[in-house]
Design a protein around this motif. Structure first.
Motif, short mmCIF file in Angstrom:
data_model
loop_
_atom_site.label_atom_id
_atom_site.label_comp_id
_atom_site.label_asym_id
_atom_site.label_seq_id
_atom_site.Cartn_x
_atom_site.Cartn_y
_atom_site.Cartn_z
N SER A 157 0.82 -1.21 0.00
CA SER A 157 0.00 0.00 0.00
C SER A 157 0.86 1.26 0.00
O SER A 157 0.47 2.27 -0.57
CB SER A 157 -0.96 0.00 1.18
N ASP A 206 2.89 6.20 -5.60
CA ASP A 206 2.57 6.42 -7.01
C ASP A 206 1.45 7.45 -7.17
O ASP A 206 1.50 8.30 -8.05
CB ASP A 206 2.17 5.11 -7.68
N ARG A 207 0.44 7.37 -6.33
CA ARG A 207 -0.67 8.33 -6.39
C ARG A 207 -0.18 9.74 -6.08
O ARG A 207 -0.58 10.70 -6.73
CB ARG A 207 -1.77 7.93 -5.42
N ILE A 243 1.65 2.04 -3.59
CA ILE A 243 0.48 2.59 -4.28
C ILE A 243 0.29 4.05 -3.88
O ILE A 243 0.06 4.92 -4.72
CB ILE A 243 -0.79 1.76 -3.96
N ALA A 244 0.40 4.34 -2.59
CA ALA A 244 0.26 5.71 -2.10
C ALA A 244 1.34 6.61 -2.69
O ALA A 244 1.07 7.75 -3.09
CB ALA A 244 0.32 5.73 -0.58
N LEU A 258 1.58 11.15 -9.08
CA LEU A 258 0.64 11.59 -10.10
C LEU A 258 0.00 12.93 -9.76
O LEU A 258 -0.17 13.79 -10.61
CB LEU A 258 -0.45 10.53 -10.32
N ILE A 259 -0.34 13.10 -8.48
CA ILE A 259 -0.93 14.36 -8.04
C ILE A 259 0.06 15.51 -8.24
O ILE A 259 -0.30 16.58 -8.74
CB ILE A 259 -1.39 14.27 -6.57
N ARG A 293 -2.25 8.58 -19.21
CA ARG A 293 -1.81 9.19 -17.96
C ARG A 293 -0.76 10.24 -18.24
O ARG A 293 -0.15 10.27 -19.29
CB ARG A 293 -1.28 8.13 -17.01
#
Length: 87
Positions: free
Chosen positions: A13, A19-20, A16-17, A23-24, A62
């Motif tokens: 997790s 990577d997010r 994933i966090a 992106l932000i 993306r």
């Protein structure tokens, strides 16, 4: 480095966090809203669909960065599976 992570297919997790968050940050630096990105995606698909049949369920568009030019420049990455070319 976690030795178990090398041999595991499990996605953590925290990864994933991370990577997010990346992106932000990319979206903020490029000053592109998610709605604007959807409009670009729609236009790209409309043009490509004139020339090829597209697998619509697996499309990925993306925004990321590239070091190709000076600094981190925004880059649009599109993965659009094509069923067949129209003749």
């Amino acid at each position: 480095m976690n030795i178990l992570k090398i041999f595991s297919n499990k996605i953590f997790s925290k990864d994933i966090a991370s990577d997010r968050l990346k992106l932000i940050l990319i979206h903020d630096r490029a000053d592109i809203s998610p709605d604007f990105l959807e409009m670009i995606k729609s236009d790209i698909l409309q043009v490509i669909s004139k020339y090829a049949e597209i697998e619509t369920g697996e499309i990925e568009v993306r925004l990321t960065t590239t070091d190709e030019y000076e600094g981190n420049s925004p880059a649009l990455i599109a993965n659009i599976p094509i069923k067949k070319i129209k003749r």
